[in-house]
Design a protein around this motif. Structure first.
Motif, PDB file in Angstrom:
ATOM      1  N   CYS A  42      -6.026  -7.077  -7.868  1.00  0.00           N
ATOM      2  CA  CYS A  42      -6.976  -6.097  -8.613  1.00  0.00           C
ATOM      3  C   CYS A  42      -6.150  -5.451  -9.603  1.00  0.00           C
ATOM      4  N   VAL A  43      -5.053  -5.017  -9.063  1.00  0.00           N
ATOM      5  CA  VAL A  43      -3.858  -4.254  -9.894  1.00  0.00           C
ATOM      6  C   VAL A  43      -3.526  -5.039 -10.907  1.00  0.00           C
ATOM      7  N   GLU A  44      -3.424  -6.441 -10.819  1.00  0.00           N
ATOM      8  CA  GLU A  44      -3.026  -7.308 -11.883  1.00  0.00           C
ATOM      9  C   GLU A  44      -4.122  -7.324 -13.022  1.00  0.00           C
ATOM     10  N   GLU A  45      -5.290  -7.393 -12.476  1.00  0.00           N
ATOM     11  CA  GLU A  45      -6.580  -7.589 -13.465  1.00  0.00           C
ATOM     12  C   GLU A  45      -6.879  -6.222 -14.136  1.00  0.00           C
ATOM     13  N   ALA A  46      -6.761  -5.183 -13.568  1.00  0.00           N
ATOM     14  CA  ALA A  46      -6.933  -3.853 -14.066  1.00  0.00           C
ATOM     15  C   ALA A  46      -5.933  -3.850 -15.323  1.00  0.00           C
ATOM     16  N   ALA A  47      -4.649  -4.255 -14.766  1.00  0.00           N
ATOM     17  CA  ALA A  47      -3.495  -3.852 -15.777  1.00  0.00           C
ATOM     18  C   ALA A  47      -3.740  -4.616 -17.320  1.00  0.00           C
TER      19      ALA A  47
ATOM     20  N   GLY B  30       7.734  -3.466 -14.880  1.00  0.00           N
ATOM     21  CA  GLY B  30       8.119  -2.265 -15.374  1.00  0.00           C
ATOM     22  C   GLY B  30       7.107  -1.175 -15.200  1.00  0.00           C
ATOM     23  N   SER B  31       5.974  -1.354 -14.891  1.00  0.00           N
ATOM     24  CA  SER B  31       5.098  -0.374 -14.490  1.00  0.00           C
ATOM     25  C   SER B  31       5.436   0.563 -13.382  1.00  0.00           C
ATOM     26  N   ARG B  32       5.183   1.920 -13.473  1.00  0.00           N
ATOM     27  CA  ARG B  32       5.508   2.638 -12.383  1.00  0.00           C
ATOM     28  C   ARG B  32       4.228   2.841 -11.492  1.00  0.00           C
ATOM     29  N   VAL B  33       4.443   2.806 -10.130  1.00  0.00           N
ATOM     30  CA  VAL B  33       3.254   2.574  -9.328  1.00  0.00           C
ATOM     31  C   VAL B  33       3.665   3.652  -8.030  1.00  0.00           C
ATOM     32  N   ILE B  34       2.831   4.344  -7.789  1.00  0.00           N
ATOM     33  CA  ILE B  34       2.449   5.121  -6.377  1.00  0.00           C
ATOM     34  C   ILE B  34       1.564   4.718  -5.507  1.00  0.00           C
TER      35      ILE B  34
ATOM     36  N   ASP C 206       7.981  -7.060  -6.073  1.00  0.00           N
ATOM     37  CA  ASP C 206       8.498  -8.583  -6.172  1.00  0.00           C
ATOM     38  C   ASP C 206       8.066  -8.862  -7.632  1.00  0.00           C
ATOM     39  N   ALA C 207       6.876  -8.477  -8.032  1.00  0.00           N
ATOM     40  CA  ALA C 207       6.220  -8.786  -9.350  1.00  0.00           C
ATOM     41  C   ALA C 207       7.222  -8.179 -10.367  1.00  0.00           C
ATOM     42  N   GLY C 208       7.930  -7.164 -10.054  1.00  0.00           N
ATOM     43  CA  GLY C 208       8.664  -6.555 -11.078  1.00  0.00           C
ATOM     44  C   GLY C 208       8.423  -4.897 -11.456  1.00  0.00           C
ATOM     45  N   ALA C 209       7.100  -4.428 -10.760  1.00  0.00           N
ATOM     46  CA  ALA C 209       6.825  -3.272 -10.776  1.00  0.00           C
ATOM     47  C   ALA C 209       7.800  -2.158 -10.054  1.00  0.00           C
ATOM     48  N   ILE C 210       7.799  -1.183 -10.650  1.00  0.00           N
ATOM     49  CA  ILE C 210       8.940   0.024 -10.105  1.00  0.00           C
ATOM     50  C   ILE C 210       8.010   0.910  -9.110  1.00  0.00           C
ATOM     51  N   ILE C 211       8.043   1.004  -7.955  1.00  0.00           N
ATOM     52  CA  ILE C 211       7.336   1.691  -6.946  1.00  0.00           C
ATOM     53  C   ILE C 211       8.112   2.967  -6.864  1.00  0.00           C
TER      54      ILE C 211
ATOM     55  N   ASN D 163       1.624  14.574   0.656  1.00  0.00           N
ATOM     56  CA  ASN D 163       0.842  13.645   0.170  1.00  0.00           C
ATOM     57  C   ASN D 163      -0.195  14.128  -0.936  1.00  0.00           C
ATOM     58  N   ALA D 164      -0.412  15.222  -0.948  1.00  0.00           N
ATOM     59  CA  ALA D 164      -1.249  15.963  -1.951  1.00  0.00           C
ATOM     60  C   ALA D 164      -0.697  15.898  -3.235  1.00  0.00           C
ATOM     61  N   GLU D 165       1.082  16.453  -3.224  1.00  0.00           N
ATOM     62  CA  GLU D 165       1.892  16.420  -4.216  1.00  0.00           C
ATOM     63  C   GLU D 165       2.133  15.062  -4.841  1.00  0.00           C
ATOM     64  N   LEU D 166       2.388  14.299  -3.875  1.00  0.00           N
ATOM     65  CA  LEU D 166       2.459  12.647  -4.771  1.00  0.00           C
ATOM     66  C   LEU D 166       1.388  12.219  -5.582  1.00  0.00           C
ATOM     67  N   LEU D 167       0.244  12.567  -5.295  1.00  0.00           N
ATOM     68  CA  LEU D 167      -1.093  12.087  -5.994  1.00  0.00           C
ATOM     69  C   LEU D 167      -0.943  12.506  -7.490  1.00  0.00           C
ATOM     70  N   GLU D 168      -0.350  13.771  -7.663  1.00  0.00           N
ATOM     71  CA  GLU D 168      -0.138  14.367  -8.924  1.00  0.00           C
ATOM     72  C   GLU D 168       0.987  13.936  -9.439  1.00  0.00           C
ATOM     73  N   GLN D 169       1.919  13.201  -9.204  1.00  0.00           N
ATOM     74  CA  GLN D 169       3.405  12.869 -10.072  1.00  0.00           C
ATOM     75  C   GLN D 169       3.079  11.671 -10.946  1.00  0.00           C
ATOM     76  N   GLU D 170       4.034  11.552 -11.929  1.00  0.00           N
ATOM     77  CA  GLU D 170       3.947  10.825 -12.957  1.00  0.00           C
ATOM     78  C   GLU D 170       3.840   9.347 -12.531  1.00  0.00           C
ATOM     79  N   CYS D 171       3.019   8.366 -13.121  1.00  0.00           N
ATOM     80  CA  CYS D 171       3.135   6.973 -12.767  1.00  0.00           C
ATOM     81  C   CYS D 171       1.850   6.273 -13.754  1.00  0.00           C
ATOM     82  N   ASP D 172       1.919   5.136 -13.851  1.00  0.00           N
ATOM     83  CA  ASP D 172       1.306   4.097 -14.393  1.00  0.00           C
ATOM     84  C   ASP D 172      -0.051   3.723 -13.545  1.00  0.00           C
ATOM     85  N   ILE D 173       0.274   3.365 -12.459  1.00  0.00           N
ATOM     86  CA  ILE D 173      -0.878   2.848 -11.532  1.00  0.00           C
ATOM     87  C   ILE D 173      -0.770   3.671 -10.239  1.00  0.00           C
ATOM     88  N   LEU D 174      -1.768   4.085  -9.724  1.00  0.00           N
ATOM     89  CA  LEU D 174      -1.988   5.048  -8.480  1.00  0.00           C
ATOM     90  C   LEU D 174      -2.960   4.176  -7.402  1.00  0.00           C
TER      91      LEU D 174
END
Length: 408
Positions: free
Chosen positions: A191-196, A205-209, A226-231, A272-283
């Motif tokens: 679903c992440v792949e299809e949404a992207a 290269g996408s930033r993921v939380i 493994d697909a190249g995303a940046i966690i 956990n609450a602070e993590l949700l508000e950090q910069e990323c492409d995909i949450l």
């Protein structure tokens, strides 16, 4: 949770053109069993636990759904989860109705022996309403293949015959399926792949939380890494780690304990609450329900949210996210990988013929991709969000089956 589920269900059935009596049938499980389970503890005391089994609607086929061991398990939660499971079965076009079970407990505070006795006690308590042609159990939060092994063994003892199809998520040695343990994560990853793709975003290269580092979150982190995303962020029950340059995923996977916790080994963690508000492409919320609310939704910086947990986004928050143009892939779609491969396991048990991992993952990808695109296209054409479109897709099969049977 139950009221929110019923609210969306009602709107979905109304948009599909069904009468109010269909909603009255489907708004609650058709059956809810509450049981008391006495367990001999290691200190020779006897503790009594409360368990539940909800069976939502079996018009389309036997009930299917997992069992969770969690302190927050109660009747209302189990009811809502059984409806979600029913929707997942409809979305994936499986010949099942939805169910859910659980025990109010904290398995982290139980010994292995206590956990086994509790697992066997649950099967004895619900044995009259479950079975491979009635209600097929499976793993869920804080339950695993070992617990499923104890449960199938207890069921076989009670029935005096071997019945591997009674439960899914078993070890391979007891008739389990290749790929079941990581099926939920692979479904989310698809679903992440299809949404992207829909957002014209490359995974590499996408930033993921990923909020949550249990079974689903940890496998997902590895898939995407493994697909190249940046966690850039992960979390567990004790806190969260965030690094805009990326976290050492392999190291974290090797250090996590059996409950998916790892952050306690590090200093400088955030909440956990602070993590949700950090910069990323995909949450990816992969922890517990009610994490994205009307209070913090406007601070979300992702362009895509894929719900791996059950009910992580409130309906009020979703309105804000919709207005911000954030694509939200709902839990009833993204989280259906586990039940799809549980269905594959049930089929293999009935046939006595087992498929290789490559075939299972290919079949899973086909079902998930088809479901995603159907729901996305429906949402676009009807100008509604993906949650409502998913509920419409999931509710239609059980509504039609109930009508054809003459129940409504």
């Amino acid at each position: 949770m139950l009221q929110s589920t019923q609210s969306v269900m009602k709107e979905a059935l109304w948009k599909l053109g069904y009468k109010d009596n269909v909603y009255e049938l489907l708004k609650e499980p058709s059956r809810l069993l509450e049981v008391r389970i006495p367990v001999s503890m290691d200190d020779r005391s006897v503790k009594v636990f409360t368990g539940y089994r909800a069976q939502h609607n079996d018009a389309a086929g036997p009930i299917k759904g997992g069992i969770r061991f969690h302190p927050d398990v109660d009747a209302e939660t189990i009811k809502a989860l059984s409806i979600w499971t029913a929707l997942k079965c409809g979305i994936a076009d499986l010949p099942f109705g939805g169910g859910k079970g659980g025990i109010a407990c904290d398995p982290r505070h139980l010994s292995l022996g206590e956990l086994e006795r509790l697992s066997r006690g649950y099967v004895r308590a619900v044995s009259q309403i479950v079975g491979p042609a009635k209600d097929i159990l499976g793993p869920d939060v804080f339950t695993n293949s070992q617990i499923m092994a104890w449960m199938v063994d207890e069921y076989n003892r009670l029935k005096r015959y071997d019945s591997p199809g009674f439960i899914s998520g078993k070890p391979l040695a007891l008739g389990g399926s290749e790929g079941r343990e990581r099926a939920s994560s692979l479904g989310v990853a698809i679903c992440v792949e299809e949404a992207a793709k829909k957002n014209r975003l490359r995974i590499k290269g996408s930033r993921v939380i990923i909020q949550g580092f249990g079974n689903a979150g940890s496998y997902l982190a590895k898939y995407l890494h493994d697909a190249g995303a940046i966690i850039v962020g992960i979390s567990d029950a004790y806190g969260a780690l965030y690094d805009p340059d990326g976290l050492p995923v392999e190291y974290l996977l090797n250090r996590r304990d059996s409950f998916g916790t790892v952050t306690s080994l590090f200093e400088g963690t955030i909440t956990n609450a602070e993590l949700l508000e950090q910069e990323c492409d995909i949450l990816v919320p992969a922890a517990v329900s009610g994490q994205i609310t009307k209070e913090n939704a406007h601070n979300i910086k992702a362009s895509i949210i894929v719900e791996a947990a059950g009910g992580p986004t409130t309906l009020e928050a979703e309105k804000t996210l919709d207005s911000m143009g954030i694509l939200v892939v709902p839990d009833v779609l993204a989280g259906s990988g586990g039940i799809i491969v549980s269905y594959f396991e049930w089929v293999q048990n009935k046939q006595g013929l087992y498929w290789p991992l490559e075939e299972i993952e290919e079949k899973l990808r086909l079902k998930m991709t088809e479901a995603f695109n159907t729901i996305f296209d429906s949402a676009q054409s009807r100008r509604i969000n993906m949650r409502l479109a998913a509920y419409m897709a999931g509710a239609q099969k059980m509504a039609e089956a109930s009508i054809k049977r003459g129940w409504v």
